[in-house]
Design a protein around this motif. Structure first.
Motif, PDB file in Angstrom:
ATOM      1  N   HIS A  81     -11.523  68.746 109.986  1.00 14.23           N
ATOM      2  CA  HIS A  81     -10.380  68.076 109.366  1.00 14.23           C
ATOM      3  C   HIS A  81      -9.640  67.144 110.304  1.00 14.23           C
ATOM      4  O   HIS A  81      -9.140  66.113 109.884  1.00 14.23           O
ATOM      5  N   GLU A  82      -9.581  67.460 111.589  1.00 20.36           N
ATOM      6  CA  GLU A  82      -8.797  66.630 112.512  1.00 20.36           C
ATOM      7  C   GLU A  82      -9.316  65.195 112.562  1.00 20.36           C
ATOM      8  O   GLU A  82      -8.563  64.235 112.373  1.00 20.36           O
ATOM      9  N   THR A  83     -10.604  65.047 112.824  1.00 21.45           N
ATOM     10  CA  THR A  83     -11.159  63.697 112.944  1.00 21.45           C
ATOM     11  C   THR A  83     -11.234  62.987 111.592  1.00 21.45           C
ATOM     12  O   THR A  83     -11.139  61.758 111.535  1.00 21.45           O
TER      13      THR A  83
ATOM     14  N   GLU B  40      -3.292  77.510 100.733  1.00 19.74           N
ATOM     15  CA  GLU B  40      -1.987  77.945 101.226  1.00 19.74           C
ATOM     16  C   GLU B  40      -1.951  78.054 102.751  1.00 19.74           C
ATOM     17  O   GLU B  40      -0.882  78.149 103.361  1.00 19.74           O
ATOM     18  N   MET B  41      -3.127  78.015 103.375  1.00 17.51           N
ATOM     19  CA  MET B  41      -3.213  78.133 104.833  1.00 17.51           C
ATOM     20  C   MET B  41      -3.234  76.775 105.544  1.00 17.51           C
ATOM     21  O   MET B  41      -3.402  76.718 106.756  1.00 17.51           O
ATOM     22  N   VAL B  42      -3.061  75.695 104.793  1.00 18.46           N
ATOM     23  CA  VAL B  42      -3.183  74.351 105.382  1.00 18.46           C
ATOM     24  C   VAL B  42      -2.264  74.169 106.578  1.00 18.46           C
ATOM     25  O   VAL B  42      -2.686  73.741 107.662  1.00 18.46           O
ATOM     26  N   SER B  43      -0.978  74.472 106.421  1.00 16.51           N
ATOM     27  CA  SER B  43      -0.027  74.224 107.508  1.00 16.51           C
ATOM     28  C   SER B  43      -0.318  75.094 108.722  1.00 16.51           C
ATOM     29  O   SER B  43      -0.148  74.654 109.872  1.00 16.51           O
ATOM     30  N   THR B  44      -0.772  76.311 108.488  1.00 17.72           N
ATOM     31  CA  THR B  44      -1.091  77.216 109.605  1.00 17.72           C
ATOM     32  C   THR B  44      -2.279  76.701 110.391  1.00 17.72           C
ATOM     33  O   THR B  44      -2.254  76.648 111.635  1.00 17.72           O
ATOM     34  N   TYR B  45      -3.330  76.304 109.686  1.00 19.21           N
ATOM     35  CA  TYR B  45      -4.514  75.790 110.378  1.00 19.21           C
ATOM     36  C   TYR B  45      -4.218  74.472 111.084  1.00 19.21           C
ATOM     37  O   TYR B  45      -4.773  74.199 112.154  1.00 19.21           O
ATOM     38  N   LYS B  46      -3.347  73.664 110.506  1.00 15.91           N
ATOM     39  CA  LYS B  46      -2.971  72.411 111.147  1.00 15.91           C
ATOM     40  C   LYS B  46      -2.270  72.696 112.469  1.00 15.91           C
ATOM     41  O   LYS B  46      -2.524  72.029 113.484  1.00 15.91           O
ATOM     42  N   LYS B  47      -1.391  73.702 112.473  1.00 14.16           N
ATOM     43  CA  LYS B  47      -0.695  74.078 113.704  1.00 14.16           C
ATOM     44  C   LYS B  47      -1.694  74.535 114.762  1.00 14.16           C
ATOM     45  O   LYS B  47      -1.624  74.127 115.932  1.00 14.16           O
ATOM     46  N   TRP B  48      -2.647  75.370 114.359  1.00 15.05           N
ATOM     47  CA  TRP B  48      -3.665  75.847 115.305  1.00 15.05           C
ATOM     48  C   TRP B  48      -4.513  74.686 115.818  1.00 15.05           C
ATOM     49  O   TRP B  48      -4.864  74.619 116.997  1.00 15.05           O
ATOM     50  N   SER B  49      -4.843  73.785 114.920  1.00 14.88           N
ATOM     51  CA  SER B  49      -5.672  72.641 115.289  1.00 14.88           C
ATOM     52  C   SER B  49      -4.960  71.753 116.301  1.00 14.88           C
ATOM     53  O   SER B  49      -5.560  71.291 117.277  1.00 14.88           O
ATOM     54  N   ASP B  50      -3.680  71.507 116.079  1.00 15.74           N
ATOM     55  CA  ASP B  50      -2.902  70.710 117.029  1.00 15.74           C
ATOM     56  C   ASP B  50      -2.901  71.365 118.407  1.00 15.74           C
ATOM     57  O   ASP B  50      -3.000  70.682 119.438  1.00 15.74           O
TER      58      ASP B  50
END
Length: 439
Positions: free
Chosen positions: A276-278, A186-196
């Motif tokens: 996850h990013e790379t 459920e935290m996928v979108s939050t971590y993606k935002k932080w990663s960006d």
């Protein structure tokens, strides 16, 4: 080895940050190299290799190294070329962003990639024990299940069109790395935002005002990493089994391993990004290149056992990371160019991987290439990517499942696919696809 101690001191202009290199062409910009432009940097890489294999770029203040042997030698010589600048912001943080991060208690540091021996040696010995085949094998069924589910959701689009990046490639490695660290999907979108935000703040070219929202995100990101470590301690105290990487590192600490809470949190900070990013980009680029070269896609339809070779060729031909950074610790020489101690160096792995001195017909995407595994996309030497096997395993599963679920998958407007501006990461902004029989 091409990176040698210098026999003479470099010119004073190099120490002052001015261009110390006599350019090999009459026009200093004839190579066309633009450090943040990622949509098609490869023609400029060719020009650099042929004319200025070691070039000082005034825009970023880095020596740019583009030939395979030079890049590999620098990676392999940590005593002359430090990784300490690998995670440093390319553009200095503005006053507002700095205040936000200081007030928020942001003290994150690199997990491993920017650390140097003996600290790096100590921490890597502890952390790499947790990257085991057993752990990867345990993750495989979930990765495959998630991939099949996401593919079916994409293929159910009534338009007959999808974006492989957003529909599949983003979630697979994000869910995987979050599970590895004990965080729910459920935290996928939050971590993606932080990663960006981390990518933008560290490797991007932001104005002071543009940095502000990203600074807030990084404070939240670091706070979460500290929470994960604190939660693991609570589980250990309560005699609970955390069954994740953070818990295992805290448990190792409790039994005598020399790693601090701050270092464990920093490992989380790095893994939640790099893990996850790379890999999202690797998955996207593998599918994109295979579909852009239908003959190679058909080879995998005929013989899926060739998928690992296709992944290595993608890593060579279209890597997630095309440039990485080092700092010269001594007056030295690279490819005949004198480099002063303290100089920043940008290693163009994306160029090295297409060096004709190492790879025959390097501009051809060929999954039959016998030496594709010699690419430098995971680095080389003591900082070789710790998660390379996990990344390749996820990519392999995605390709396998896609071949089964969507054998007629095709790119839409392949020539229009763009890549985000960044110094190091070459990530497509979308991978538009369609399926069904060709009419």
């Amino acid at each position: 080895m091409t990176a040698q101690p210098a026999l003479a001191h470099p010119a004073a202009s190099a120490r002052a940050g001015q261009c110390p290199v006599t350019h090999g062409t009459s026009d200093a910009n004839a190579h066309g190299f633009a450090p943040f432009a990622m949509t098609d940097p490869f023609p400029s890489y060719t020009a650099l290799r042929e004319n200025e294999p070691v070039m000082f770029d005034e825009e970023i203040g880095y020596f740019v190294v583009s030939r395979y042997d030079d890049v590999k030698a620098i990676f392999d010589n940590w005593k002359f070329f430090s990784s300490e600048n690998a995670q440093a912001p390319v553009r200095a943080r503005g006053a507002a962003a700095t205040k936000i991060m200081n007030d928020g208690g942001f003290t994150a540091y690199s997990g491993l990639s920017a650390r140097i021996p003996p600290e790096h040696t100590r921490m890597r010995a502890i952390v790499q024990k947790e990257f085991t085949p057993r752990r990867y094998k345990a993750l495989e069924p979930t990765i495959r299940e998630n991939t099949a589910r996401l593919l079916q959701q994409m293929l159910a689009h009534l338009t007959g069109r999808g974006d492989f990046l957003k529909d599949v490639a983003v979630d697979i490695p994000t869910i995987t790395i979050l599970g590895l660290l004990g965080v729910g999907p459920e935290m996928v979108s939050t971590y993606k935002k932080w990663s960006d935000s981390r990518a933008a703040m560290t490797w991007g070219d932001l104005s002071d005002d543009e940095q502000i929202p990203h600074a807030h995100n990084l404070v939240d990101y670091w706070t979460e990493c500290l929470r994960l470590v604190s939660n693991a301690h609570e589980q250990l105290t309560a005699d609970l089994n955390g069954d994740n990487l953070v818990f295992d590192l805290v448990q190792a600490q409790s039994t005598g391993s020399d790693i601090s809470d701050h270092e464990i949190a920093s490992v989380c900070y790095s893994l939640l990004f790099a893990g996850h990013e790379t890999t999202t980009t690797l998955i996207s680029n593998t599918i994109r290149e295979l579909l852009a070269h239908p003959t190679e896609w058909q080879k995998l339809l005929d013989d899926p056992s060739r998928i690992p070779a296709a992944i290595d060729e993608t890593l060579r031909f279209s890597p997630s990371i095309v440039g990485w950074r080092r700092k010269a610790l001594v007056d030295t020489e690279i490819g005949g160019v004198q480099i002063p101690a303290g100089a920043n160096i940008l290693l163009l792995m994306g160029s090295a991987n297409r060096d004709p001195g190492t790879f025959e017909q390097p501009e051809t995407f060929d999954i039959n290439r016998v030496n594709a595994r010699n690419h430098l996309s995971f680095g080389f030497g003591i900082h070789y990517c710790l998660g390379n096997m996990l990344a390749k395993m996820q990519d392999k599963i995605v390709v396998e499942e896609t071949l089964k679920a969507a054998p007629t998958l095709r790119l839409i407007d392949a020539e229009k696919i763009a890549f985000g501006d960044n110094l190091s990461f070459r990530a497509p902004t979308a991978v538009p696809v369609t399926w069904g029989e060709t009419k």
